[in-house]
Enzyme design. Structure first.
Site, PDB file in Angstrom:
ATOM      1  N   GLU A  38      27.706   4.531  11.537  1.00  0.00           N
ATOM      2  CA  GLU A  38      27.213   5.793  11.800  1.00  0.00           C
ATOM      3  C   GLU A  38      27.412   7.211  10.744  1.00  0.00           C
ATOM      4  O   GLU A  38      28.436   6.566  10.136  1.00  0.00           O
ATOM      5  CB  GLU A  38      27.832   6.477  13.380  1.00  0.00           C
ATOM      6  CG  GLU A  38      27.235   4.704  14.651  1.00  0.00           C
ATOM      7  CD  GLU A  38      27.525   5.006  16.035  1.00  0.00           C
ATOM      8  OE1 GLU A  38      28.379   6.535  15.836  1.00  0.00           O
ATOM      9  OE2 GLU A  38      27.619   4.641  17.026  1.00  0.00           O
ATOM     10  N   ARG A  93       1.761   3.044   6.442  1.00  0.00           N
ATOM     11  CA  ARG A  93       0.646   1.548   5.474  1.00  0.00           C
ATOM     12  C   ARG A  93       0.806   0.360   6.827  1.00  0.00           C
ATOM     13  O   ARG A  93       0.037  -0.179   6.815  1.00  0.00           O
ATOM     14  CB  ARG A  93       1.619   0.428   4.412  1.00  0.00           C
ATOM     15  CG  ARG A  93       1.397   0.668   3.323  1.00  0.00           C
ATOM     16  CD  ARG A  93       2.482   0.702   2.363  1.00  0.00           C
ATOM     17  NE  ARG A  93       3.357   0.727   1.958  1.00  0.00           N
ATOM     18  CZ  ARG A  93       4.269   0.032   1.066  1.00  0.00           C
ATOM     19  NH1 ARG A  93       3.746  -1.147   0.158  1.00  0.00           N
ATOM     20  NH2 ARG A  93       5.539  -0.078   1.539  1.00  0.00           N
ATOM     21  N   HIS A 126       0.473   7.863   2.631  1.00  0.00           N
ATOM     22  CA  HIS A 126      -1.036   5.872   2.154  1.00  0.00           C
ATOM     23  C   HIS A 126      -2.326   6.298   3.188  1.00  0.00           C
ATOM     24  O   HIS A 126      -2.025   5.186   4.824  1.00  0.00           O
ATOM     25  CB  HIS A 126       0.221   4.948   2.366  1.00  0.00           C
ATOM     26  CG  HIS A 126      -1.108   3.928   1.807  1.00  0.00           C
ATOM     27  ND1 HIS A 126      -0.806   3.403   0.497  1.00  0.00           N
ATOM     28  CD2 HIS A 126      -1.510   2.481   2.209  1.00  0.00           C
ATOM     29  CE1 HIS A 126      -1.783   2.137   0.036  1.00  0.00           C
ATOM     30  NE2 HIS A 126      -1.870   1.868   1.513  1.00  0.00           N
ATOM     31  N   ASP A 167      -6.176  -1.709  -7.476  1.00  0.00           N
ATOM     32  CA  ASP A 167      -7.047  -2.740  -6.034  1.00  0.00           C
ATOM     33  C   ASP A 167      -8.209  -1.194  -5.860  1.00  0.00           C
ATOM     34  O   ASP A 167      -7.976   0.167  -6.227  1.00  0.00           O
ATOM     35  CB  ASP A 167      -6.081  -2.827  -5.308  1.00  0.00           C
ATOM     36  CG  ASP A 167      -5.201  -1.966  -4.687  1.00  0.00           C
ATOM     37  OD1 ASP A 167      -5.189  -0.251  -4.678  1.00  0.00           O
ATOM     38  OD2 ASP A 167      -4.037  -2.194  -4.178  1.00  0.00           O
ATOM     39  N   LYS A 190      -8.181  -6.434  -5.133  1.00  0.00           N
ATOM     40  CA  LYS A 190      -7.235  -7.269  -4.372  1.00  0.00           C
ATOM     41  C   LYS A 190      -7.546  -7.807  -3.366  1.00  0.00           C
ATOM     42  O   LYS A 190      -7.615  -7.260  -2.189  1.00  0.00           O
ATOM     43  CB  LYS A 190      -5.776  -6.567  -4.667  1.00  0.00           C
ATOM     44  CG  LYS A 190      -4.421  -6.833  -4.109  1.00  0.00           C
ATOM     45  CD  LYS A 190      -2.959  -5.597  -4.195  1.00  0.00           C
ATOM     46  CE  LYS A 190      -2.874  -4.906  -3.163  1.00  0.00           C
ATOM     47  NZ  LYS A 190      -1.992  -3.806  -3.306  1.00  0.00           N
ATOM     48  N   SER A 221       6.625  -1.245  -5.177  1.00  0.00           N
ATOM     49  CA  SER A 221       7.276  -1.945  -3.922  1.00  0.00           C
ATOM     50  C   SER A 221       7.823  -2.949  -3.979  1.00  0.00           C
ATOM     51  O   SER A 221       8.776  -2.959  -5.020  1.00  0.00           O
ATOM     52  CB  SER A 221       6.869  -1.572  -2.136  1.00  0.00           C
ATOM     53  OG  SER A 221       7.795  -2.728  -1.410  1.00  0.00           O
ATOM     54  N   GLY A 223       6.042  -5.115  -6.454  1.00  0.00           N
ATOM     55  CA  GLY A 223       5.652  -4.614  -8.267  1.00  0.00           C
ATOM     56  C   GLY A 223       4.988  -5.965  -8.747  1.00  0.00           C
ATOM     57  O   GLY A 223       4.358  -6.285  -9.358  1.00  0.00           O
ATOM     58  N   THR A 225       2.019  -6.783  -7.412  1.00  0.00           N
ATOM     59  CA  THR A 225       0.228  -6.435  -7.717  1.00  0.00           C
ATOM     60  C   THR A 225       0.701  -5.757  -9.069  1.00  0.00           C
ATOM     61  O   THR A 225      -0.554  -6.425  -9.573  1.00  0.00           O
ATOM     62  CB  THR A 225       0.666  -4.725  -6.501  1.00  0.00           C
ATOM     63  OG1 THR A 225      -0.181  -5.020  -5.439  1.00  0.00           O
ATOM     64  CG2 THR A 225      -1.027  -3.853  -7.224  1.00  0.00           C
TER      65      THR A 225
HETATM   66  C1  R5P Z   1      -1.602  -0.605  -1.764  1.00  0.00           C
HETATM   67  O1  R5P Z   1      -2.157  -0.564  -0.951  1.00  0.00           O
HETATM   68  C2  R5P Z   1      -0.353  -0.065  -2.489  1.00  0.00           C
HETATM   69  O2  R5P Z   1      -1.503   1.189  -3.022  1.00  0.00           O
HETATM   70  C3  R5P Z   1       0.323  -0.683  -3.898  1.00  0.00           C
HETATM   71  O3  R5P Z   1      -0.717  -1.352  -4.703  1.00  0.00           O
HETATM   72  C4  R5P Z   1       1.057  -1.405  -3.368  1.00  0.00           C
HETATM   73  O4  R5P Z   1       1.676  -1.540  -2.032  1.00  0.00           O
HETATM   74  C5  R5P Z   1       1.890  -2.530  -3.923  1.00  0.00           C
HETATM   75  O5  R5P Z   1       3.188  -3.194  -2.999  1.00  0.00           O
HETATM   76  P1  R5P Z   1       3.722  -4.396  -4.424  1.00  0.00           P
HETATM   77  O6  R5P Z   1       4.509  -3.266  -5.691  1.00  0.00           O
HETATM   78  O7  R5P Z   1       4.707  -4.704  -3.332  1.00  0.00           O
HETATM   79  O8  R5P Z   1       2.979  -5.008  -4.742  1.00  0.00           O
END
Ligand code: R5P
Length: 292
Positions: A38, A93, A126, A167, A190, A221, A223, A225
Site C-alpha cells: 500500500e 484500447r 488510443h 497498421d 494488420k 507494447s 513489440g 507488431t
Molecule cells: C495498435 O492498434 C497500436 O497502434 C499498436 O500497433 C499496438 O498497440 C502495438 O502493440 P504491440 O507492440 O504489442 O504489437
C-alpha cells in the site's frame, strides 16, 4: 488563481521541467510504499487552489491507486481545481466488449478519472472505436497530437528514409510525419489474433532499396507488431530498419527481441519515462495547459 505543480512517481522529472518552464511552484511529494504494497502519501508543502498533477499512466494499476489517494489529499487540503496532465492515458484500447461477458474498460476508467480531477490533458490517446475522449470523459479534455513533433524530429535528424505504418490506425501518424519530412510512406494492414499474435504482410518494397526504413506507430507494447514487419523487411534485404513511436510501453525483453528482429534503434517521445526517449514533449504540454 495561482497554480502548483505536483509530479507523481516517474512523472516527477517531467513535472520539474514543466514547473521550470511555466514558473509554477512544484510541491514535492513523499511517497512511501508499505511492506504490504500500500501507499502512504505526504505532500511536503501547501498547494495552491489550482493544481497541475503530472502522472503518465503507463503501468496504470499501481499508479491509479496513488492518484486516487493524492487527489483525495489535495481536496482535503482545499484544492479547488485539479488538471491531470497524463501524457499517456491508460485503458483506451479496451474500448468495446470484444467477447461476451467483457466490459468496456475505457468507459469505467474514464468514469473514475472524471470523478477525481477537473480537467485532463493527454497526448495521442488510443482513439479507435471511441472517436473523442469527450464521449467517455465527463470533464473537459485537451487531446494533443504528436505527429507534427515526430515529423519535425525526423526532418531534422534523418535523411534517405522511407516510412512504414504497420497498421491502418498508424496512418494518421505516418502520413503526417512523412509529409513534414518529405519522405515516401506506406501503410500495412494488420490482423491481431492475440496479445503476441499479429499478422501483417509486407508487399515488395524493392523500389525503396538503399533507404533507411523508419517504422512509425503510436505505441509499442510487446513489440510484436513492429517485429513482424522488421523480419519481412530483413528478408527483402533492408539492413537499416529503425522505429519511432509516441508512447514506449515496452520492457527490456521486448527491446532485445526487437533488436534481434532487425530493428536497429527505437526512439520515442517522453510521454512515458523510457530509455528510448528522444523527442521532448514538455513545450507541447505547456501549450495544452495554456488552452482553456
Ligand atoms: C495498435 O492498434 C497500436 O497502434 C499498436 O500497433 C499496438 O498497440 C502495438 O502493440 P504491440 O507492440 O504489442 O504489437
Amino acid at each position: 488563481m495561482t497554480t502548483s505543480i505536483i509530479g507523481l512517481l516517474d512523472s516527477d522529472p517531467l513535472a520539474a521541467t514543466l514547473a521550470k518552464k511555466s514558473g509554477f511552484e512544484k510541491i514535492p511529494l513523499d511517497l512511501h510504499r508499505f511492506p504490504d504494497g500500500e501507499w502512504r502519501i505526504r505532500l511536503l508543502g501547501k498547494p495552491d487552489e489550482n493544481v497541475v498533477l503530472v502522472c503518465s499512466l503507463d503501468q496504470p494499476n499501481d499508479k491509479t491507486v496513488a492518484l486516487v489517494l493524492l487527489c483525495g489529499l489535495l481536496r482535503d487540503m482545499g484544492v479547488k481545481h485539479i488538471t491531470l496532465v497524463t501524457p499517456y492515458l491508460a485503458y483506451m484500447r479496451q474500448d468495446v466488449a470484444f467477447n461476451p461477458g467483457e466490459g468496456v474498460s475505457a468507459r469505467y476508467f474514464a468514469r473514475l478519472l472524471s470523478g477525481l480531477v477537473d480537467r485532463l490533458i493527454t497526448i495521442d490517446p488510443h482513439l479507435h472505436r471511441i472517436a473523442a475522449l469527450e464521449e467517455v470523459y465527463s470533464i473537459p479534455c485537451v487531446t494533443l497530437h504528436a505527429a507534427p513533433l515526430l515529423g519535425e524530429w525526423v526532418r531534422d535528424n534523418l535523411s534517405g528514409i522511407a516510412l512504414i505504418g504497420p497498421d491502418g490506425e498508424s496512418e494518421q501518424w505516418v502520413s503526417e510525419v512523412a509529409g513534414i519530412a518529405a519522405a515516401p510512406f506506406a501503410v500495412m494492414q494488420k490482423k491481431r489474433f492475440g496479445d503476441r499474435d499479429v499478422r501483417i504482410e509486407v508487399p515488395d518494397l524493392s523500389a525503396w532499396k538503399g533507404r533507411t526504413i523508419l517504422l512509425v506507430d503510436d505505441m509499442i507494447s510487446t513489440g510484436r507488431t513492429l517485429m513482424v514487419v522488421a523480419e519481412q523487411l530483413r528478408q527483402q534485404g533492408f539492413d537499416d530498419v529503425r522505429a519511432l513511436c509516441v508512447h514506449a510501453l515496452h520492457d527490456d525483453e521486448a527491446a532485445a527481441k526487437m533488436k534481434t528482429a532487425g530493428i536497429n534503434s527505437v526512439l520515442s517521445c517522453n510521454t512515458v519515462a523510457h530509455a528510448s526517449n528522444a523527442v521532448d514533449i514538455s513545450d507541447f504540454l505547456l501549450q495544452g495547459m495554456a488552452q482553456a
